[in-house]
Design an enzyme around this catalytic site. Structure first.
Site, PDB file in Angstrom:
ATOM      1  NE  ARG A 256      -1.847   2.016   3.432  1.00 30.87           N
ATOM      2  CZ  ARG A 256      -1.769   1.955   4.766  1.00 30.87           C
ATOM      3  NH1 ARG A 256      -2.440   1.052   5.432  1.00 30.87           N
ATOM      4  NH2 ARG A 256      -1.008   2.789   5.436  1.00 30.87           N
ATOM      5  CG  HIS A 260      -6.493   2.568   6.013  1.00 37.04           C
ATOM      6  ND1 HIS A 260      -6.604   1.292   5.515  1.00 37.04           N
ATOM      7  CD2 HIS A 260      -7.705   2.885   6.530  1.00 37.04           C
ATOM      8  CE1 HIS A 260      -7.836   0.849   5.739  1.00 37.04           C
ATOM      9  NE2 HIS A 260      -8.516   1.797   6.341  1.00 37.04           N
ATOM     10  CE1 TYR A 269       0.545   3.015   9.035  1.00 41.91           C
ATOM     11  CE2 TYR A 269      -0.686   4.774  10.093  1.00 41.91           C
ATOM     12  CZ  TYR A 269      -0.535   3.874   9.054  1.00 41.91           C
ATOM     13  OH  TYR A 269      -1.446   3.840   8.038  1.00 41.91           O
TER      14      TYR A 269
HETATM   15  C1  LIG Z   1     -15.212  -5.786  11.316  1.00 39.26           C
HETATM   16  C2  LIG Z   1     -14.401  -4.540  11.209  1.00 39.26           C
HETATM   17  N1  LIG Z   1     -13.458  -4.267  12.131  1.00 39.26           N
HETATM   18  C3  LIG Z   1     -12.710  -3.150  12.023  1.00 39.26           C
HETATM   19  C4  LIG Z   1     -12.895  -2.280  10.999  1.00 39.26           C
HETATM   20  C5  LIG Z   1     -12.035  -1.026  10.889  1.00 39.26           C
HETATM   21  N2  LIG Z   1     -11.111  -1.190   9.762  1.00 39.26           N
HETATM   22  C6  LIG Z   1     -11.341  -0.598   8.574  1.00 39.26           C
HETATM   23  S1  LIG Z   1     -10.151  -0.961   7.462  1.00 39.26           S
HETATM   24  C7  LIG Z   1      -9.299  -1.909   8.559  1.00 39.26           C
HETATM   25  C8  LIG Z   1      -8.005  -2.567   8.173  1.00 39.26           C
HETATM   26  C9  LIG Z   1      -8.146  -3.542   7.070  1.00 39.26           C
HETATM   27  O1  LIG Z   1      -6.892  -3.964   6.646  1.00 39.26           O
HETATM   28  P1  LIG Z   1      -6.735  -5.000   5.485  1.00 39.26           P
HETATM   29  O2  LIG Z   1      -7.702  -6.112   5.637  1.00 39.26           O
HETATM   30  O3  LIG Z   1      -5.296  -5.370   5.400  1.00 39.26           O
HETATM   31  O4  LIG Z   1      -7.194  -4.182   4.177  1.00 39.26           O
HETATM   32  P2  LIG Z   1      -6.503  -2.885   3.499  1.00 39.26           P
HETATM   33  O5  LIG Z   1      -7.192  -1.687   4.062  1.00 39.26           O
HETATM   34  O6  LIG Z   1      -5.058  -2.913   3.806  1.00 39.26           O
HETATM   35  O7  LIG Z   1      -6.785  -3.006   2.036  1.00 39.26           O
HETATM   36  C10 LIG Z   1      -9.955  -1.930   9.791  1.00 39.26           C
HETATM   37  C11 LIG Z   1      -9.460  -2.642  10.984  1.00 39.26           C
HETATM   38  C12 LIG Z   1     -13.899  -2.592  10.048  1.00 39.26           C
HETATM   39  N3  LIG Z   1     -14.116  -1.808   8.984  1.00 39.26           N
HETATM   40  N4  LIG Z   1     -14.620  -3.722  10.155  1.00 39.26           N
END
Ligand SMILES: Cc1ncc(C[n+]2csc(CCOP(=O)(O)OP(=O)(O)O)c2C)c(N)n1
Ligand SMILES: [Mg+2]
Length: 357
Positions: A256, A260, A269
């Protein structure tokens, strides 16, 4: 003690970071028409992404999740699918959606807080964006089960992030897909970060692809910045699923390059050196180098493409900005056949405020 089972995880890469192609590369590596089509969309997506961030910065878009660095994985998955397959995305896989005909203006509408962005103009069987992490895994497995029961020759393709693979829904979906031999392909986009949580803190597993083993399905790792490898690996998995050969888990290893979302500041971070190093492996320059070696690409064509993409993005932005304003009632539509009193009150309140702003 004896060994009762042994497993291995294969890694697929054809095009390295310098744009050198492996001799084992499939026919696709010489299919210049298809490669150009994919490169064109990767360029468009990158330009769209930069524009969307600018729109957010100038108050014309809500929070936006960038796809910078993921272009080969997203476009490669889109290109490998058949039009009648079903896509279950997360929230940043625009390259796959645009390949399937979804308009850029729809994506902007969605991030502008307008539910009509989820009402796709194309690929209408696809799922809408899915922010509750990993819940789309159950959708992907469920739709694959329906396809199997109906005897349809199609499959589902579900995206999931590296962070999402820690969720129960991830394992549950893989398990049922394996147990019922469902026509389902799951693509983990391992971009090394789940907001501020690095992959090293996320899991002790050596690869995310090996999470397939417990579900009894094939798991493979692919260089997610190599569009030829992604397209080839996903293509094989989709073909197998459509022919009744069961599910596959594919881990696309990428990075990435952005924050985010626009609500995040990754510099708080993440080391600058890590990001700089990742830029050396980014997906667009290597396919461009390959196309240049095949004598189908040069500076002049690159400039022309960029101008063309900029025009297309501008037209999409105009369409988004000139869309008629949605009524506040839309927030309450389709929730209940007979809305409870609390929601009726909120609907009234929203109507009153809407008049003032
Ligand atoms: C069930 C749930 N828990 C927490 C969140 C908050 N949240 C949004 S994005 C994220 C991280 C996701 O990371 P990843 O699966 O690696 O996907 P990326 O954003 O890196 O594409 C979190 C914890 C959420 N949207 N849904
Ligand atoms: Mg991630």
């Amino acid at each position: 003690m004896k060994t009762v089972a042994e497993f291995e995880i294969k890694y697929c890469q054809f095009l390295d970071a310098e744009g050198n192609i492996a001799s084992s590369a499939p026919e696709l590596a010489r299919d210049t028409a298809e490669l150009l089509k994919m490169y064109r969309l990767m360029t468009l997506v990158r330009m769209f992404d930069a524009k969307a961030i600018n729109l957010q910065r100038t108050g014309k878009l809500g929070t936006y999740a960038s796809c910078l660095g993921h272009e080969a994985t997203h476009v490669g998955v889109g290109a490998a699918k058949h039009p009648d397959d079903v896509l279950a995305p997360v929230y940043r896989e625009y390259g796959a959606q645009l390949w399937r005909g979804v308009k850029m203006s729809k994506i902007l509408l969605y991030w502008g807080g307008d539910e009509r962005g989820n009402d796709f103009n194309a690929a209408r069987q696809d799922f809408a964006w899915c922010v509750p992490i990993a819940s789309q895994m159950a959708h992907g497995a469920g739709v694959a089960m329906a396809m199997k029961m109906r005897g349809e020759p199609s499959c589902s393709v579900t995206f999931i992030g590296d962070g999402g693979t820690s969720e129960g829904a991830f394992y549950e979906a893989l398990n049922i897909a394996g147990a019922r031999e469902l026509p389902a392909v799951f693509v983990i986009v391992n971009n090394k970060w789940a907001i501020s949580v690095p992959i090293e803190s996320q899991t002790a597993t050596r690869t995310l692809a090996q999470k397939a083993i417990a579900a009894g399905i094939p798991g493979v790792q692919v260089d997610g910045n190599d569009i030829i490898a992604v397209r080839h690996t996903v293509g094989e998995a989709v073909t197998r699923a459509r022919r009744g050969g069961g599910p596959t888990l594919i881990e696309a290893v990428t990075y990435r390059l952005s924050d985010h979302t626009t609500a995040d500041d990754a510099s708080r971070y993440r080391n600058v050196s890590e990001v700089q190093e990742a830029w050396r492996r980014e997906p667009l320059s290597r396919i461009r180098a390959h196309l240049t070696k095949l004598h189908v690409w040069d500076e002049a064509r690159e400039e022309m493409l960029k101008a063309e993409c900029a025009r297309e993005v501008d037209a999409a932005v105009d369409e988004y900005l000139s869309a008629d304003k949605q009524s506040t009632d839309a927030m309450f539509d389709h929730l209940f056949a007979r809305p409870p009193n609390s929601l009726r009150e909120q609907r009234e309140m929203a109507r009153r405020y809407a008049g003032r702003h």
